[in-house]
Design a protein around this motif. Structure first.
Motif, short mmCIF file in Angstrom:
data_model
loop_
_atom_site.label_atom_id
_atom_site.label_comp_id
_atom_site.label_asym_id
_atom_site.label_seq_id
_atom_site.Cartn_x
_atom_site.Cartn_y
_atom_site.Cartn_z
N LYS A 115 -3.95 0.29 11.50
CA LYS A 115 -3.09 -0.15 10.40
C LYS A 115 -1.63 -0.05 10.81
O LYS A 115 -0.78 0.46 10.09
CB LYS A 115 -3.34 0.66 9.13
N VAL A 138 -0.44 1.67 13.38
CA VAL A 138 -0.10 2.86 14.13
C VAL A 138 -0.11 2.51 15.61
O VAL A 138 -1.10 1.98 16.10
CB VAL A 138 -1.12 3.99 13.91
N ARG A 178 3.79 3.08 11.11
CA ARG A 178 2.88 2.36 10.22
C ARG A 178 3.51 1.01 9.87
O ARG A 178 4.71 0.94 9.58
CB ARG A 178 2.62 3.15 8.93
N ARG A 179 2.70 0.00 9.88
CA ARG A 179 3.21 -1.33 9.53
C ARG A 179 3.38 -1.50 8.04
O ARG A 179 4.15 -2.37 7.58
CB ARG A 179 2.24 -2.40 10.07
N GLN A 186 2.00 12.55 12.05
CA GLN A 186 1.09 11.49 11.64
C GLN A 186 0.87 11.50 10.12
O GLN A 186 0.87 10.44 9.48
CB GLN A 186 -0.25 11.66 12.37
N SER A 225 1.70 8.60 7.23
CA SER A 225 0.58 8.11 6.41
C SER A 225 0.83 8.36 4.93
O SER A 225 0.51 7.52 4.08
CB SER A 225 -0.73 8.79 6.84
N VAL A 255 3.03 5.73 3.30
CA VAL A 255 2.29 4.52 2.94
C VAL A 255 1.43 4.78 1.70
O VAL A 255 1.36 3.96 0.79
CB VAL A 255 1.43 4.04 4.12
N ASN A 276 7.77 -1.09 6.77
CA ASN A 276 7.42 -0.39 8.00
C ASN A 276 7.89 1.06 7.91
O ASN A 276 8.94 1.34 7.32
CB ASN A 276 8.09 -1.04 9.20
N THR A 333 8.50 4.39 10.48
CA THR A 333 8.48 5.04 11.79
C THR A 333 9.11 6.41 11.66
O THR A 333 10.19 6.56 11.09
CB THR A 333 9.25 4.22 12.84
#
Length: 351
Positions: free
Chosen positions: A37, A39, A68-69, A327, A331, A334, A341, A343
Motif C-alpha cells: 500500500k 510502503v 505510505r501512498r 512503521q 500506518s 493513514v 502521501n 513519509t
C-alpha cells in the motif's frame, strides 16, 4: 513548543546519530525493497557510507523510514538518509569528524521536483561544504545551505522550463545536517522536523518527561511576513493559497509562482545535541494533518516502551522498537484518515 529562542547551553559531548543509510527512494519497486500500500522500505541497510572514521567513534547503526501512498494515485514524496556523508565531501575540515544528512521532500503537481531535490540537494551541499582548516565554520555552513537551496532550485527550474510541456511540479523540503554534535535544520513549506528531549520533572523526583521541540517553521501564505512578500511581488493570497492555488509560500520548483513571491530561501536553525535528546522525527505534512507534533512524539515513546514489540532477526531490542515505531506511526496516520502521501523518518540519538 518552539524553544530555539531560549534553549539552555548544552554540555560538550560526543554522540551518535543513528539512521538507515538509505538514499533517495525512487517510487518504483526494486529488488531488495517491499511494497505494501505504498510502503517502500529498503531491506538491505548495508552501505559503505557506514564505515567508521576513527577508532574512538561510535558505530552508526540501523535507522528507520516508512512511506505510505495513502489514497493518492502517485507517491510524490522522496527522502534521503545518509548517516555518513563524508564520501560526498572532497575533504572534511580538520575539526570535523563526521557529517550526516537526512531529508524528506513532499512533491505537489507531480513527483519530479521532489525526486530532483532528493537526488541533487545533498550533492550540491557536499560540493559547497567548507574544506581545510576553516575558521568561522558555523557561518560558512549556514551560507552553504542558502547557496545550495538556491542552486538546486535554479537547476530544477532550468530543467523544468526546457521541457515540452513545461514541468509545473513543486516540492517542500525539510533537511537536517549533523556536523558532529551540531545540528542544522533547513526547511521550505510545510514539512516538519521535531525533536524529543527528555527533561527532569519540576518535582525533582528523578522522573523525566518528554518535551517536543519544533525545529522548523511552516511557510504558509496566510502568515503575515509571507503574505506581505507575495503581495509586494504582485501576487495575491486567496482562500489561504497563492493566487488561490498553491498552499505553501516557499518551495522548490513551482516556476509559475516564482514571479509572485514564492521563494526557495529556507529557514535555517542550529543547535547542539544534548544527552537529554532521544530522537528526531522528519515528516511531510501528511503526518501532521492527523497528528500534532506532541502526539507523534508520544506515539513513538509509547512503542519504544512497549516490551511486547516483536523481535526481528538482525535487530537489537531497541532497533526493533524504533523500526516498529516508525512503521506504526505512518500506518496510524493513514488509519486516522490522512489521504495524502505520508513519509516518516525516525532518527535516534545515542550517547
Amino acid at each position: 513548543m518552539d524553544l530555539f529562542d531560549d534553549l539552555p547551553e548544552p554540555t560538550q559531548t560526543s554522540c551518535s546519530i543513528t539512521a538507515a543509510p538509505i538514499k533517495a527512494q525512487p517510487q518504483s519497486t526494486k529488488e531488495g525493497e517491499e511494497e505494501e500500500k505504498g510502503v517502500k522500505r529498503k531491506l538491505d541497510n548495508a552501505d559503505s557510507n557506514t564505515a567508521r572514521r576513527g577508532a574512538d567513534e561510535e558505530e552508526i547503526k540501523k535507522g528507520y523510514v516508512a512511506a505510505r501512498r495513502g489514497e493518492r494515485e502517485e507517491m510524490q514524496d522522496a527522502h534521503v538518509l545518509l548517516p555518513d556523508m563524508s564520501s560526498f565531501v572532497s575533504a572534511l575540515p580538520k575539526q570535523v569528524s563526521r557529517v550526516s544528512y537526512f531529508a524528506v521532500f513532499d512533491g505537489h503537481g507531480g513527483a519530479r521536483a521532489s525526486r530532483f531535490a532528493a537526488e541533487h540537494l545533498h550533492q550540491n551541499l557536499a560540493n559547497k561544504f567548507p574544506t581545510g582548516d576553516t575558521e568561522n565554520m558555523d557561518r560558512l555552513i549556514k551560507k552553504c545551505f542558502f547557496d545550495t537551496f538556491r542552486q538546486t532550485d535554479e537547476e530544477f527550474l532550468r530543467k523544468a522550463s526546457s521541457q515540452k510541456p513545461v514541468w509545473k511540479d513543486g516540492s517542500t523540503a525539510t533537511c537536517m545536517l549533523v556536523v558532529d554534535s551540531m545540528v542544522y535544520v533547513a526547511n521550505l513549506g510545510d514539512s516538519r522536523a521535531v525533536l524529543c528531549r527528555m527533561e527532569a520533572t519540576p518535582a525533582g523526583d528523578g522522573q523525566r518527561r518528554a518535551m517536543t521541540l519544533a525545529l522548523t517553521k511552516e511557510h504558509n501564505p496566510t502568515m503575515y511576513e509571507e503574505r506581505m512578500r507575495i503581495q509586494r511581488a504582485g501576487g495575491t493570497v486567496r482562500d489561504g493559497r497563492v493566487l488561490g492555488v498553491l498552499e505553501v509560500s516557499r518551495s522548490f520548483g513551482d516556476g509559475q509562482y516564482k514571479r509572485c513571491g514564492v521563494i526557495s530561501s529556507p529557514d535555517l536553525r542550529t543547535f547542539q545535541v544534548t544527552t537529554n535528546d532521544r530522537f528526531f522525527i522528519l515528516a511531510c505534512d501528511g503526518l501532521f494533518k492527523v497528528f500534532s507534533a506532541e502526539e507523534a512524539v508520544n506515539f513513538v515513546l509509547n512503542i519504544l516502551q512497549d516490551k511486547s514489540v516483536e523481535q526481528r532477526v538482525g535487530l537489537t531490542e531497541e532497533e526493533a522498537r524504533f523500526e516498529a515505531a516508525c512503521q506504526q506511526l505512518a500506518s496510524e496516520a493513514v488509519r486516522r484518515g490522512c489521504a495524502d502521501n505520508v513519509t516518516v523518518i525516525l532518527i535516534s540519538v545515542n550517547f
